[in-house]
Design an enzyme around this catalytic site. Structure first.
Site, PDB file in Angstrom:
ATOM      1  N   GLN A   1       7.218  74.495  40.329  1.00  0.00           N
ATOM      2  CA  GLN A   1       8.183  73.545  40.897  1.00  0.00           C
ATOM      3  C   GLN A   1       7.460  72.270  41.332  1.00  0.00           C
ATOM      4  O   GLN A   1       7.904  71.158  41.031  1.00  0.00           O
ATOM      5  CB  GLN A   1       8.896  74.193  42.101  1.00  0.00           C
ATOM      6  CG  GLN A   1       9.978  73.323  42.681  1.00  0.00           C
ATOM      7  CD  GLN A   1      11.105  73.077  41.699  1.00  0.00           C
ATOM      8  OE1 GLN A   1      11.650  74.022  41.152  1.00  0.00           O
ATOM      9  NE2 GLN A   1      11.466  71.822  41.459  1.00  0.00           N
TER      10      GLN A   1
ATOM     11  N   CYS B   1      14.820  71.312  44.644  1.00  0.00           N
ATOM     12  CA  CYS B   1      14.352  72.190  43.551  1.00  0.00           C
ATOM     13  C   CYS B   1      15.509  72.899  42.860  1.00  0.00           C
ATOM     14  O   CYS B   1      15.352  73.339  41.725  1.00  0.00           O
ATOM     15  CB  CYS B   1      13.351  73.206  44.095  1.00  0.00           C
ATOM     16  SG  CYS B   1      14.026  74.203  45.439  1.00  0.00           S
TER      17      CYS B   1
ATOM     18  N   ARG C   1       7.512  86.149  38.683  1.00  0.00           N
ATOM     19  CA  ARG C   1       8.289  85.770  39.881  1.00  0.00           C
ATOM     20  C   ARG C   1       8.414  87.014  40.745  1.00  0.00           C
ATOM     21  O   ARG C   1       9.015  88.009  40.329  1.00  0.00           O
ATOM     22  CB  ARG C   1       9.668  85.242  39.494  1.00  0.00           C
ATOM     23  CG  ARG C   1      10.580  85.085  40.694  1.00  0.00           C
ATOM     24  CD  ARG C   1      11.812  84.261  40.424  1.00  0.00           C
ATOM     25  NE  ARG C   1      11.495  82.852  40.306  1.00  0.00           N
ATOM     26  CZ  ARG C   1      12.388  81.871  40.419  1.00  0.00           C
ATOM     27  NH1 ARG C   1      13.662  82.146  40.653  1.00  0.00           N
ATOM     28  NH2 ARG C   1      12.018  80.621  40.292  1.00  0.00           N
TER      29      ARG C   1
ATOM     30  N   ARG D   1      10.837  70.720  34.697  1.00  0.00           N
ATOM     31  CA  ARG D   1      10.224  72.043  34.775  1.00  0.00           C
ATOM     32  C   ARG D   1       9.691  72.431  33.396  1.00  0.00           C
ATOM     33  O   ARG D   1       8.587  72.955  33.262  1.00  0.00           O
ATOM     34  CB  ARG D   1      11.257  73.092  35.240  1.00  0.00           C
ATOM     35  CG  ARG D   1      11.702  72.963  36.682  1.00  0.00           C
ATOM     36  CD  ARG D   1      10.582  73.273  37.640  1.00  0.00           C
ATOM     37  NE  ARG D   1      10.002  74.574  37.393  1.00  0.00           N
ATOM     38  CZ  ARG D   1      10.470  75.724  37.882  1.00  0.00           C
ATOM     39  NH1 ARG D   1      11.512  75.738  38.677  1.00  0.00           N
ATOM     40  NH2 ARG D   1       9.860  76.876  37.603  1.00  0.00           N
TER      41      ARG D   1
ATOM     42  N   HIS E   1       5.200  77.990  44.974  1.00  0.00           N
ATOM     43  CA  HIS E   1       6.022  77.749  43.773  1.00  0.00           C
ATOM     44  C   HIS E   1       5.364  76.589  43.011  1.00  0.00           C
ATOM     45  O   HIS E   1       5.885  75.473  42.953  1.00  0.00           O
ATOM     46  CB  HIS E   1       7.455  77.404  44.191  1.00  0.00           C
ATOM     47  CG  HIS E   1       8.468  77.547  43.086  1.00  0.00           C
ATOM     48  ND1 HIS E   1       8.138  77.944  41.796  1.00  0.00           N
ATOM     49  CD2 HIS E   1       9.819  77.324  43.076  1.00  0.00           C
ATOM     50  CE1 HIS E   1       9.237  77.961  41.061  1.00  0.00           C
ATOM     51  NE2 HIS E   1      10.266  77.597  41.801  1.00  0.00           N
TER      52      HIS E   1
ATOM     53  N   ASP F   1      15.344  71.801  50.500  1.00  0.00           N
ATOM     54  CA  ASP F   1      15.548  73.061  49.782  1.00  0.00           C
ATOM     55  C   ASP F   1      16.474  73.899  50.674  1.00  0.00           C
ATOM     56  O   ASP F   1      16.734  73.532  51.834  1.00  0.00           O
ATOM     57  CB  ASP F   1      14.168  73.744  49.580  1.00  0.00           C
ATOM     58  CG  ASP F   1      14.243  75.068  48.831  1.00  0.00           C
ATOM     59  OD1 ASP F   1      15.280  75.351  48.191  1.00  0.00           O
ATOM     60  OD2 ASP F   1      13.263  75.843  48.894  1.00  0.00           O
TER      61      ASP F   1
HETATM   62  N1   CP Z   1      13.958  75.872  41.140  1.00  0.00           N
HETATM   63  C1   CP Z   1      13.913  77.111  40.622  1.00  0.00           C
HETATM   64  O1   CP Z   1      12.863  77.756  40.603  1.00  0.00           O
HETATM   65  O2   CP Z   1      15.092  77.550  40.132  1.00  0.00           O
HETATM   66  P1   CP Z   1      15.410  79.005  39.572  1.00  0.00           P
HETATM   67  O3   CP Z   1      15.410  79.932  40.779  1.00  0.00           O
HETATM   68  O4   CP Z   1      16.760  78.893  38.958  1.00  0.00           O
HETATM   69  O5   CP Z   1      14.352  79.400  38.605  1.00  0.00           O
HETATM   70  N1  NVA Z   2      12.762  78.440  48.595  1.00  0.00           N
HETATM   71  C1  NVA Z   2      13.631  78.928  47.542  1.00  0.00           C
HETATM   72  C2  NVA Z   2      13.309  78.256  46.263  1.00  0.00           C
HETATM   73  C3  NVA Z   2      14.183  78.654  45.110  1.00  0.00           C
HETATM   74  C4  NVA Z   2      13.799  77.980  43.830  1.00  0.00           C
HETATM   75  C5  NVA Z   2      13.470  80.427  47.401  1.00  0.00           C
HETATM   76  O1  NVA Z   2      12.335  80.936  47.460  1.00  0.00           O
HETATM   77  O2  NVA Z   2      14.489  81.117  47.274  1.00  0.00           O
END
Ligand code: CP
Ligand code: NVA
Length: 326
Positions: free
Chosen positions: A139, A269, A109, A297, A136, A230
């Protein structure tokens, strides 16, 4: 077993990397979820360690990977950026080379999508993008699994209302791969990246999926089977907090969803900023499937991990499950 057992090393940087196998990967995830006894009686990651690097916080991704890897017989190592040399005294490329000597796969990440591309380019084991500023894919896999579970695979209209962000990019690509129609309503100036949409259009031309962009949330949501949003300000964009005012009129509330089909499902998400992009009345309604999405997930990532890291096991199990369940 130290490394992956597929012939060609593959990574998952955007959902497009799974191509036409996406549907099978999700079917298999649905089977695993629904029949623990049959599908979980094998350990494709036995004896393997999977490392997960986090530059940003996470609840769902981290816990679902850790638990899923455990269920597959593997061992998971969570590597928080503050605790490892990456970004301080070591480059992404050197980190990839070193970790490949120990691990069967790496999840990452990161802030910049270029970093996960570089990690993958320098890794000899599969790399899974666990969220970057551009994509992502994990997701999107869980989202499409949830849509298949709740609504089947016939033609559906998916509506996105909000920012043209990382989650939308993979949702559009995944919808195009599976042949679903998707409309997205975005305030001017926040449109998704053109290269992603152009790629989705190429895929849609083959699968028959219809893609449509609008600035009008009502137009997007009209007769929709799925309504998705989102946060308006993503991680790493906190300095852009002022952008919130550009999203006036883009909140998912009771008025807006009254335009969707009566049995629409609401998706997010998570984490949700309640009162900003969605009201409590919608996210807590009977139409909301946000916690199913969160659970999925884990199942979808278990299928993806097996597919990328131990393809022979995935092939064997998929064939067996087709015989048993179709
Ligand atoms: N949706 C998602 O990726 O959540 P987290 O940021 O908690 O991993
Ligand atoms: N668009 C959001 C998704 C979080 C799971 C972000 O990148 O923060």
């Amino acid at each position: 077993m130290l490394g992956h057992t597929g012939d060609d090393m593959e990574s998952l940087l955007s959902i497009d990397d799974l191509k036409e196998d996406l549907e099978k990967i999700l079917q298999w995830a649905i089977v695993m979820k629904s029949d623990n006894e049959v599908a979980l009686d094998f350990f494709p990651l036995d004896g393997m360690s999977i490392g997960s690097i986090y530059e940003k916080p996470s609840t769902r991704t981290r816990v679902s990977f850790e638990v899923g890897i455990d269920k597959l017989g593997g061992n998971s190592l969570t590597l928080l950026k503050g605790d490892i040399q990456l970004g301080k005294s070591e480059s992404v490329a050197d980190t990839a080379n070193v970790l490949s000597r120990y691990l069967g796969g790496i999840t990452y990440r990161c802030f910049s999508h270029d970093d996960v591309v570089e990690l993958s380019a320098n890794s000899s084991v599969p790399v899974i993008n666990a969220l970057s500023d551009k994509h992502h894919p994990c997701q999107a896999a869980a989202d499409l699994m949830t849509i298949m579970e709740k609504k089947g695979t016939d033609k559906l209209k998916i509506a996105w209302v909000g920012d043209g962000n990382n989650v939308l990019h993979d949702l559009v690509l995944a919808s195009a791969i599976l042949g679903f129609d998707i409309n997205w309503a975005i305030p001017k100036g926040y449109e998704p990246d053109e290269d992603v949409i152009n790629r989705a259009k190429e895929i849609a031309a083959k699968t028959g999926s219809k893609l449509m962009e609008t600035n009008d949330p009502i137009e997007a949501v009209k007769n929709a089977d799925v309504v998705y949003t989102d946060v308006f300000v993503s991680m790493g964009e906190e300095h852009l907090k002022d952008k919130m005012s550009d999203f006036d009129g883009f909140q998912i509330n009771d008025d807006l969803v009254s335009n969707a089909k009566e049995d629409y499902i609401f998706m997010h998400c998570l984490p949700a900023h309640r009162g900003e992009e969605v009201t409590d009345s919608v996210i807590d309604s009977k139409n909301s499937v946000v916690f199913d999405q969160a659970e999925n997930r884990m199942w979808s990532q278990m299928s993806i991990l097996t597919y990328l890291i131990n393809r022979p096991a995935w092939d064997t199990y998929y064939e067996m499950l087709e015989i048993n369940f179709n």
